[in-house]
Design a protein around this motif. Sequence first.
Motif, PDB file in Angstrom:
ATOM      1  N   VAL A 111      12.653  17.564  52.069  1.00 46.46           N
ATOM      2  CA  VAL A 111      12.445  16.753  50.863  1.00 46.46           C
ATOM      3  C   VAL A 111      11.876  15.389  51.252  1.00 46.46           C
ATOM      4  O   VAL A 111      10.922  14.894  50.658  1.00 46.46           O
ATOM      5  CB  VAL A 111      13.775  16.598  50.086  1.00 46.46           C
ATOM      6  CG1 VAL A 111      13.651  15.532  49.000  1.00 46.46           C
ATOM      7  CG2 VAL A 111      14.194  17.939  49.482  1.00 46.46           C
ATOM      8  N   GLY A 163       8.394  15.631  52.009  1.00 48.12           N
ATOM      9  CA  GLY A 163       7.575  16.097  50.892  1.00 48.12           C
ATOM     10  C   GLY A 163       6.965  17.472  51.115  1.00 48.12           C
ATOM     11  O   GLY A 163       5.877  17.771  50.634  1.00 48.12           O
ATOM     12  N   LEU A 184       7.660  21.078  43.468  1.00 49.22           N
ATOM     13  CA  LEU A 184       8.302  20.432  44.608  1.00 49.22           C
ATOM     14  C   LEU A 184       9.377  19.439  44.153  1.00 49.22           C
ATOM     15  O   LEU A 184      10.443  19.336  44.755  1.00 49.22           O
ATOM     16  CB  LEU A 184       7.214  19.715  45.423  1.00 49.22           C
ATOM     17  CG  LEU A 184       7.525  19.375  46.870  1.00 49.22           C
ATOM     18  CD1 LEU A 184       7.944  20.611  47.652  1.00 49.22           C
ATOM     19  CD2 LEU A 184       6.294  18.738  47.524  1.00 49.22           C
ATOM     20  N   ALA A 185       9.088  18.714  43.082  1.00 47.03           N
ATOM     21  CA  ALA A 185      10.004  17.644  42.649  1.00 47.03           C
ATOM     22  C   ALA A 185      11.263  18.221  42.021  1.00 47.03           C
ATOM     23  O   ALA A 185      11.196  19.230  41.303  1.00 47.03           O
ATOM     24  CB  ALA A 185       9.298  16.753  41.642  1.00 47.03           C
ATOM     25  N   ALA A 232      12.467  19.325  37.676  1.00 45.09           N
ATOM     26  CA  ALA A 232      11.218  19.607  36.964  1.00 45.09           C
ATOM     27  C   ALA A 232      11.271  20.898  36.150  1.00 45.09           C
ATOM     28  O   ALA A 232      10.322  21.234  35.455  1.00 45.09           O
ATOM     29  CB  ALA A 232      10.059  19.664  37.956  1.00 45.09           C
ATOM     30  N   HIS A 263      17.576  20.786  43.676  1.00 39.94           N
ATOM     31  CA  HIS A 263      16.280  21.024  43.028  1.00 39.94           C
ATOM     32  C   HIS A 263      16.406  20.986  41.502  1.00 39.94           C
ATOM     33  O   HIS A 263      15.507  20.534  40.793  1.00 39.94           O
ATOM     34  CB  HIS A 263      15.701  22.371  43.484  1.00 39.94           C
ATOM     35  CG  HIS A 263      14.310  22.628  43.011  1.00 39.94           C
ATOM     36  ND1 HIS A 263      13.980  23.693  42.213  1.00 39.94           N
ATOM     37  CD2 HIS A 263      13.161  21.934  43.209  1.00 39.94           C
ATOM     38  CE1 HIS A 263      12.683  23.659  41.943  1.00 39.94           C
ATOM     39  NE2 HIS A 263      12.161  22.599  42.540  1.00 39.94           N
ATOM     40  N   GLY A 277      18.417  16.808  41.212  1.00 38.44           N
ATOM     41  CA  GLY A 277      18.142  15.615  42.004  1.00 38.44           C
ATOM     42  C   GLY A 277      19.390  15.034  42.639  1.00 38.44           C
ATOM     43  O   GLY A 277      19.334  14.010  43.320  1.00 38.44           O
TER      44      GLY A 277
END
Length: 718
Positions: free
Chosen positions: A355, A358, A403-404, A407, A701, A704
């Motif tokens: 993470v 990235g 990835l974020a 989401a 995921h 957060g």
Amino acid sequence: MTSAPFPNRPRVDALDKVLGATKYAADYALPNLLYAMQVPATIAKGRVTALSIDAAMRVAGVVKVLTAGDFPPPPAAQQGAPPPPATITRDIAYRGQPVALVVAETLEAAIQGAEAIRPTYAADATFTATIDGKGAVRQPVQPTVGGNATTAMVQAVTRHSAEYVSPAQHHNPMEMLSTTAVWEGGVLTVYEGTQGSNAVKGALMRNLRLTSEQVVVKSPQVGGGFGQKGGAQRHTALVARAAMLLGRPVKLVVPRGQIFHNASFRPKNRHRIEIGADAAGKMIAVRYDADQQQSREGQFPPNYHETPPMMYGIPDYHGTAANIRIDTQAPGYMRAPTPHPSSFAFDSAVDELAVKLGVDPVAFRLRHRATRDPIDDKPFSSCFLHECLSEGARRFGWKGRPLAPGAMVRPDGTQVGWGVGCGAYPANVHPNIATLRVGADGTTRFAAAGHEMGQGIRSTIEQILVRDLAIDPARLEIAIGDTSVAPQHVTAGSWGTASVVPAAEQAAAKLKAAIAELLAGRSPGGNLHRQLAAVRRPFVQVEVTTVGPGQGDKDVARLRQGGMAVSGPEYPAFTSFSYIAHFVEVHVEPHTRRIRVPRVVSIADCGRVVSPRTAESQVRGGVVWGISACLREATEVDPRFGGWLNNDLADYVVAVNADIGEIDVGFIDRPDMQFNSLGAKGLGEVAMTGCAAAIANAVFHATGTRLREMPFRIEDLL
Ligand code: MOS
């Protein structure tokens, strides 16, 4: 030896199990049977100063109360063998330790008698019930070192460090710990559901001063073991002693609350991990300090560095481990004993680093291919972790995952997260001595070392015998888990299959050769039973001895003597592990913050899959326990009194059906031919490893929020 996939035959004991016909240790209804109940200490540390048996003896039906004076003194120390569990002693080392055993004509009288006993104690108020308590003593063990992590860490350009915690947990198999003991003609016969009938026998011999010829332990069926039944537990010798003193069979089924206090458990453990990556985003160094709860005298090793170095080919690794000695009963092995908590910690840390960089967590893991054991500097006999990751990602539909974190939110506010987690488990092996006999009467009998804990070892053995021999499977007896049929190893550490399938295979080959020699070129046709009948031979019997890589006569001799002779994961020419990758979807409910796990894909590399049905079931069970361990299970201590607060299935919460969604299981199924003739590695315990990390990574995921202490509770996400 064929290499076609094995057929998916039904379990050999399936019908008996659904009919309730399978007989467990407490089901043996012996004539003249007496019932026993233990009396647990109500102090956490100190001494019994007086114990009157009068009130118990006044209960109608009570025939005897055994106390410390009824047992031989502790046996002399034996080199290379841990001492057997203590019997009844006046010194109290933990709350719940047995101070007496009441024996009665009925179970009710035994319970009433046990409740009538009120010993006087000299309590020692200085006891320590938690690892942060004042009297906790930290005791480091040898570090695990590959390369130079201190130097390498300086080179790292990205680092992650954090602490992860795993709680104390208890096994809770469906079958309670129990012992039925019979003393007859100078021979003690014990019926007990155990993974180690020979270990129980050895402990009885030492505690009660008996010879090998005087003790038989029978454990043909075990209703779940999970490591608690891997070694001798404390109650067995008490019941055996009662049977010897009274000359009548005695049975004890240990109540669950007493099992929590008096048998082994998974100790609480903590992990401080630092991982460093270079400019290319590759992990180059690990510094990892682990410690665990331990009893004052306990020997359960803090092997938290067994698997993390084997995952990602990180060359520089420095691991320390320590016992934190407090006043508890001895902790012990519980499914994936150290790899479960260490894979939770380590694969969470790996995810956190991905993470930070990235990088997609699957792509990040695929940057790192492990080919050698960095600690022993040996090549792996096989490692298909990348294949597990790729196949899992494909089946799960990982492509397109944002990835974020945070989401993937549904219109109702449910947060969805996808996580990956990996694990490994040593591929161990034990020698075996097997006999195989085929009769003209249609019967076949295979006797060897092994215990059936529900994992399906008999079904796995049957797969080989039915593949290789033209026999009647309906009349095949597989005699295991009994010290009178073959020397028995402890069936644990995921070595059951790898330690018995080569024996079954070699015995079948030897038997076929023996029959061919008898037939001397004739071909009477039909199955082996008919062929024997045709040449008027009542039966043919063969014996084989099998060993693992690098093992020899010394190891076989140890098995014969009832000792441990397990090898692995390091062998003379290579190191062997099984691997797994889990892909998990979590849903976090918007208002309650409850975590649900509707979907898991787990792909394992255990070499060749010998029994597809039981293998898949093992992985399913491992995932269920991974979910349970991560989201539910923890045993809580009351620091004021010692002992365990939530010592029943109402308060010790385990995952139930409603907690489990879809579990899709797959195998790489590529044989490891260096490991054994079938290429089969272990599977039982690797199934659970990495699962908790996958859940933690999915929760991050989804939300957060990074959770680093199991179990994850609603309040952690509020
Ligand atoms: Mo297991 S915990 O090796 O039975």
